[in-house]
Design a protein around this motif. Structure first.
Motif, mmCIF file in Angstrom:
data_model
loop_
_atom_site.group_PDB
_atom_site.id
_atom_site.type_symbol
_atom_site.label_atom_id
_atom_site.label_comp_id
_atom_site.label_asym_id
_atom_site.label_seq_id
_atom_site.Cartn_x
_atom_site.Cartn_y
_atom_site.Cartn_z
ATOM 1 N N GLU A 225 0.842 -1.287 -0.119
ATOM 2 C CA GLU A 225 0.147 0.078 -0.267
ATOM 3 C C GLU A 225 0.866 1.252 -0.102
ATOM 4 O O GLU A 225 0.515 2.308 -0.758
ATOM 5 N N ARG A 226 2.090 1.404 0.811
ATOM 6 C CA ARG A 226 2.679 2.515 0.797
ATOM 7 C C ARG A 226 3.608 2.551 -0.472
ATOM 8 O O ARG A 226 3.528 3.636 -1.062
ATOM 9 N N LEU A 227 3.982 1.582 -1.230
ATOM 10 C CA LEU A 227 4.540 1.615 -2.389
ATOM 11 C C LEU A 227 3.551 2.260 -3.489
ATOM 12 O O LEU A 227 3.893 3.144 -4.281
ATOM 13 N N LYS A 228 2.234 1.800 -3.390
ATOM 14 C CA LYS A 228 1.399 2.159 -4.642
ATOM 15 C C LYS A 228 1.238 3.714 -4.350
ATOM 16 O O LYS A 228 1.008 4.435 -5.314
ATOM 17 N N VAL A 229 0.945 4.450 -3.086
ATOM 18 C CA VAL A 229 0.948 5.735 -3.060
ATOM 19 C C VAL A 229 2.191 6.629 -3.390
ATOM 20 O O VAL A 229 2.107 7.314 -4.113
ATOM 21 N N MET A 230 3.304 6.064 -3.134
ATOM 22 C CA MET A 230 4.565 6.581 -3.485
ATOM 23 C C MET A 230 4.725 6.889 -4.771
ATOM 24 O O MET A 230 5.257 7.613 -5.366
ATOM 25 N N ASP B 79 5.499 9.590 -7.405
ATOM 26 C CA ASP B 79 6.869 9.775 -8.313
ATOM 27 C C ASP B 79 6.348 9.992 -9.724
ATOM 28 O O ASP B 79 6.761 10.777 -10.432
ATOM 29 N N ARG B 80 5.273 9.217 -10.151
ATOM 30 C CA ARG B 80 5.111 8.977 -11.695
ATOM 31 C C ARG B 80 4.533 10.481 -12.016
ATOM 32 O O ARG B 80 4.452 10.945 -12.989
ATOM 33 N N MET B 81 3.615 11.147 -10.932
ATOM 34 C CA MET B 81 3.099 12.609 -11.200
ATOM 35 C C MET B 81 4.120 13.545 -11.557
ATOM 36 O O MET B 81 4.008 14.464 -12.646
ATOM 37 N N GLN B 82 5.098 13.543 -10.518
ATOM 38 C CA GLN B 82 6.321 14.483 -10.692
ATOM 39 C C GLN B 82 7.561 14.133 -11.949
ATOM 40 O O GLN B 82 7.919 15.247 -12.373
ATOM 41 N N SER C 115 12.378 0.100 -1.037
ATOM 42 C CA SER C 115 13.037 0.935 -1.548
ATOM 43 C C SER C 115 13.669 0.519 -3.003
ATOM 44 O O SER C 115 13.550 1.191 -3.929
ATOM 45 N N SER C 116 13.902 -0.743 -3.056
ATOM 46 C CA SER C 116 14.231 -1.347 -4.197
ATOM 47 C C SER C 116 13.089 -1.210 -5.309
ATOM 48 O O SER C 116 13.520 -0.835 -6.415
ATOM 49 N N VAL C 117 11.876 -1.480 -5.104
ATOM 50 C CA VAL C 117 10.745 -1.371 -5.910
ATOM 51 C C VAL C 117 10.673 0.007 -6.310
ATOM 52 O O VAL C 117 10.390 0.223 -7.716
ATOM 53 N N ARG C 118 10.666 0.867 -5.488
ATOM 54 C CA ARG C 118 10.448 2.245 -5.772
ATOM 55 C C ARG C 118 11.459 2.843 -6.686
ATOM 56 O O ARG C 118 11.226 3.463 -7.840
ATOM 57 N N ASP C 119 12.781 2.464 -6.346
ATOM 58 C CA ASP C 119 14.065 2.887 -7.317
ATOM 59 C C ASP C 119 13.891 2.325 -8.671
ATOM 60 O O ASP C 119 14.047 2.918 -9.693
ATOM 61 N N THR D 82 14.909 -6.256 -9.005
ATOM 62 C CA THR D 82 14.592 -5.587 -8.205
ATOM 63 C C THR D 82 14.385 -6.809 -6.938
ATOM 64 O O THR D 82 14.539 -7.836 -7.210
ATOM 65 N N ASN D 83 14.682 -6.278 -5.651
ATOM 66 C CA ASN D 83 14.442 -6.962 -4.491
ATOM 67 C C ASN D 83 13.069 -6.776 -3.787
ATOM 68 O O ASN D 83 12.554 -5.831 -4.391
#
Lengths: 86, 270
Positions: A21-26, A30-33, B147-151, B142-143
């Motif tokens: 869930e945190r990743l989806k929000v982040m 990110d994609r918007m910016q 942080s890995s997925v975001r990067d 990716t791990n």
């Protein structure tokens, strides 16, 4: 099987779900910016400064959003301020 | 027609170089002439993982500046015939690499090789963009960790905008490679699953490499783990390359193995 596991693990926190869930929000932020021009934050803060010089708007009363259209870019500005009652 | 493939990730330490070594090795095992290029200027490691660190004389920058010929800088793998590597410079500053220089090297390599695999440095700076610029395809490592997925998502954004393909209005074909996967922790909902990560990053999974002691054992010895065909990680890399080449294979090592009492008592770790 998953339900059974959920039943027994209800108390312990399902950290993978939180991560997802945190990743989806982040990532949606990110994609918007991602496609925004570099000058946008500076433009935003200068616009806010100028508008507040004339109106009694709070920071939250000024909303600036950026849109990426096929041929052009666009910013949308929404400003409101308290009415001066006589 | 030669294929230029970048192995990239954004975050460091997720297994780019390890994956690069095994993917290149597996391609060569299948008879494809393959060259690995280390783009990590100042932090070269691919030679160590490939076990050819003592044979490095010239590097990529020497070639782009004309101090050495490409044939002098290429190191032939000691185990496989069609496998070569081009090391990164350990001493020069990062700006010594230019787009023109790298472009020329890649064009020349295209005449000789079927696959040109570019090992990207970590980060999203110039070095990482340089490594992906000429790529036709990308393997995003990716791990299963936030942080890995975001990067990785940021790197996918760069692949869509900062590559030559993107400039020409085409797109780099991207594949997701998940490494250090631990099905037991996924089962206990303490690790994101393959499906979770695939859904978030929205690119197709080409392989899942399980967390495995074989990986460290292999890099200790300077032998890409794919040579260890008894190990889970080695087999997972073979599968990955088969899928990369178009074969359809089910994922292995992604489900928890139910151990019987006997193997729990006597089964050692492979």
């Amino acid at each position: 099987m998953k339900r059974l596991r959920d039943f027994f693990q209800k108390e312990s926190c399902q950290s993978a779900d939180i991560a997802r869930e945190r990743l989806k929000v982040m990532i949606s932020q990110d994609r918007m910016q991602r496609n925004q021009p570099d000058f946008l934050p500076r433009l935003q803060s200068e616009l806010v400064e100028v508008i507040r010089r004339y109106t009694q708007s709070e920071q939250d009363d000024i909303q600036i959003s950026y849109h990426c259209l096929p041929q052009r870019s666009q910013i949308e500005l929404n400003v409101s301020w308290p009415r001066n009652l006589p | 027609m030669a294929r230029v493939v970048v192995v990239t990730s954004g975050k460091g330490g997720v297994g780019k170089t390890t994956s690069c070594a095994s993917i290149g090795t597996a391609l060569a095992m299948q008879g494809h002439r393959t060259v690995l290029i280390d783009f990590d200027v100042g932090l070269r490691n691919l030679d160590l993982v490939m076990g050819c660190e003592r044979r490095v004389v010239y590097d990529l920058i020497n070639v782009t500046t004309g101090e050495a010929k490409l044939s002098q800088a290429l190191i032939k793998d000691k185990r496989l015939d069609g496998l070569f590597m081009l090391p990164a410079s350990q001493t020069r500053d990062k700006d010594a690499l230019t787009y023109e220089g790298v472009g020329e090297v890649i064009e020349t390599l295209k005449e000789e090789f079927d696959f040109i695999i570019c090992d990207s440095p970590a980060g999203i700076e110039r070095g990482a963009v340089m490594a992906m610029y000429y790529a036709d395809e990308a393997i995003v490592v990716t791990n299963p960790e936030v942080s890995s997925v975001r990067d990785s998502d940021r790197i996918i954004g760069l692949l869509d905008s900062k590559t030559r393909k993107a400039e020409e209005g085409e797109s780099v074909r991207s594949h997701l490679l998940i490494t250090r996967y631990d099905p037991e922790r996924v089962e206990h909902a303490d690790m994101m699953s393959v499906q979770d990560i695939e859904e978030i990053l929205a690119i197709p999974v080409v392989g899942v490499i399980p967390e495995s002691p074989a990986v460290l054992r292999a890099s200790n010895q300077g032998v890409p783990v794919v040579h260890d065909s008894d190990s889970d990680a080695g087999q997972a890399y073979s599968d990955t390359v088969a899928r990369f080449l178009g074969e359809e294979l089910p994922m292995r090592f992604t489900e928890l193995e139910r151990k019987g009492l006997f193997s729990r008592m006597f089964g050692g770790r492979r």
